[in-house]
Design an enzyme around this catalytic site. Sequence first.
Site, PDB file in Angstrom:
ATOM      1  N   GLU A  50       0.750  -1.127   0.007  1.00 18.12           N
ATOM      2  CA  GLU A  50      -0.148   0.192   0.111  1.00 18.12           C
ATOM      3  C   GLU A  50       0.791   1.101  -0.045  1.00 18.12           C
ATOM      4  O   GLU A  50       2.039   1.413   0.669  1.00 18.12           O
ATOM      5  CB  GLU A  50      -0.906  -0.015   1.216  1.00 18.12           C
TER       6      GLU A  50
ATOM      7  N   CYS B 197     -13.451  -1.927  -9.039  1.00 17.04           N
ATOM      8  CA  CYS B 197     -14.594  -0.812  -8.782  1.00 17.04           C
ATOM      9  C   CYS B 197     -14.692  -0.004 -10.161  1.00 17.04           C
ATOM     10  O   CYS B 197     -15.876   0.594 -10.248  1.00 17.04           O
ATOM     11  CB  CYS B 197     -14.320  -0.028  -7.748  1.00 17.04           C
TER      12      CYS B 197
END
Length: 830
Positions: free
Chosen positions: A572, A754
């Site tokens: 991340e 998404c």
Amino acid sequence: MGEAMEAETPATEEIQAPVETKEALEKRKREEENPWRKTSLCSYFRRAAGSCSHGDACRYAHGEEELRPRPDNSWDPTSERAKKLLKTEAGEDEEEEDKDVDFATMEKCLVGLPRKWTSDSLKSFLDGNGIVCVSSKKKKGMTVGFVRFADPEQIRTAIEILKEKTSGGKQIKVADAIRRFQGKKPGKEYPLGQTDEQLCQTQSIIDDSTSSMPSSVVDDDAGENDGSTHNNSLPAEGLISKARSVCDVVTPLAYMPYNEQLEHKKNSLLQTLKRLTRNARKACPDSISLPEWILKSRDIGGLPCKLEGIIESPLINGYRNKCEFSVGYSSQGKRTVGFMLGNFREGITAVEEPINCPNVSEISCKFALIFQEFLESSVLPVWNRIENHGFWRQFTVREGRSPSQVAVADSLDNQIAEVMLIIQVCSSDVDEKIMQSEFKRMVQVLVRGAATSSPTLPLTTVVVQDHKGISNVAPADCPMFVLPLAEVEEHSCLEKVHATEARINDYINNLRFCLSPTAFFQVNTLAAEKLYSLAGDWADLNSDTLLFDVCCGTGTIGLTLAHRVGMVVGIEMNSSAVSDANRNAEINGITNCRFVCGKAEDVIGPLLKEYLDELQPHGTSSDLSTTNGMVGGKGDGNKEENDTTTTVTDITTSDTGPENDCPKDKDTEQIQEILKDNSNDNNISSFSESSSGFEEKVQEKVDFDKKKVTDGALRPQFKNIVAIVDPPRVGLHPIVIKTIRTHHRLRRLVYISCNPESLVANAIELCTPTADKPEKSKGNKRWRSMSNAGLARQRAKSMPNSEPFRPVRAVAVDLFPHTQHCEMVMLLER
């Protein structure tokens, strides 16, 4: 005798009437056989100055005299007759358009301008064409500009001049601008009650395709702060009825029953998946046979794999645990906290309250209303998107739910236990004392509003984000600070809290997750549980699995699946999210997870090399990267021995916090400089030689104990290597795709997206076969005009020779009811 002659005369006429030349007969015959003959002008006749090789036999007209009307009574568009008709019709249309222009208001907008123009470009255009105006304004990227004239005569002159001018083949039109004020200063009055500092923001309908978009109008109550009112009639009142509501903009599918929403999304996803098959077929080299999954796509309607339906959201209304509200003016000129009614690029900046939005929770709506009431009395201005000036910018509500009731889908508002409020401001040119005074009063209003609400609203922490950029999207390093919550004496239910950390907690699968203000967390918690369980099932996890969680955020996927694998490595780039992930692992007692802070394209290569390549002798650069919070495997609770090692990336990019024992000093700065100079290298070992004693300094930082930790404990070997990626809407970086594709031991990939469009683009590169000698990249000079799929096809051709993945199965999970968006999960194997 006279009678005889009279009788002979008609007979003579009857004999002479049918006399017709042979050429005339043939001409009439041809016209009867072909009704389109001589209905178009002969282009050769016009180019050759009145000559045509076909002569009179030509089926096209040699001049206006020969031209005939077409069977539909229209004329050749290139003929003078047609042009005259068009001018006549255009003149009537222009007269109607001129009637639509209101000459009583001097603010107009010019529609059809080039997007690349700026205010200076527009001013130069107006001056060059003799158009006189008081002021002009245009923002780059928009097709509309705003002009203020001095009198109606200037408007008429501008309309006449612009009738003859075009831009990119389009005529520039003059339309009414619908105004609203931005502030009020007592003084001389203008029409419609405007004053000197009522900065008029003008908006217009750009073109026919956007004519249904809402626009802002002038407020009939200009005295917002002092209570004075003006009852002037609103111009162009009819446009108000055409404006869409905030519900139409934010939740465009809310008018449909939920089962119809799911069917609508499923059909859209089917079309998107078909584009994957088509583009992969195009990208496949001619020398390579088509892969089996493309050949079999014909049997399943052109799909790359079967779409196994769409999973419903457990909660349909009020499901969002995070709402970002814009701060601005409503269409009536009132300071409002809510959602914008359209796109700023289309000239729309009006903000309306989120009361009727079904995806927003009741608690978020109440806090937005409390903050809006505070703004009405604030001495500091709200953000002006036209002038890029103001103080109050954005208001965000983040909610955390209680663990015992998190699985209950009904009455979710009663389950919210913690709330974080994030107020984004711009402190440029604002007095520090005034700002601190407003912050103090704001906290009092928020705490009092939460305490007096029925039922009482939870309020855990209030955070201020000071962002001075143009867009509300703040960078990761944007300064933030916590405001202490004030005590409300008359309501003992709220205790005085001095927050030292801006964090709240939420729960997924009975695991507690600590969330910082900017950390990513799925907005639909209950549907996210289904999503993560599905991803784990498809990944075929076991105790001999090494799971790479790419774009892991706060570690939700890796931590929820940690009990099913041997080890989790999360990647991340947001340092605060990595800090939260480490904290979450410690809170939940999970010891087989490690989280690395850095861009995926920078660290995934070294991490794959570290864990999947052959073991290297101790002391090489690979030994610098070890586990964070885990050594050996699950259940190793020796934190004193296991919690002291980290990666080079962890040291140089992660936040300094409670879990970081090493403060930044000169050695760390030197390490960062070496990383910066070698950021393009694919291997950490490439920069280990850049500085003498580099490895020793890193090991000093982490207090590495060689006697306690062995090579085998640091890098256990796993047979099953799986990656789960959950990238942002833009998809994976090309370097990440290339690294995953070319590493032969990574056999299974679960892609959570998404944005199905970016999934298709990434899957083209991952699943398209490559030639033995890949093509060299040509630079993609036209990449700006290419689609994502087109760019992916170009990159696939230059992909190194490697075994491609194949789409196995796909399913959709509806995390966003009432909207067009949906999560897509695809399993790729090889």
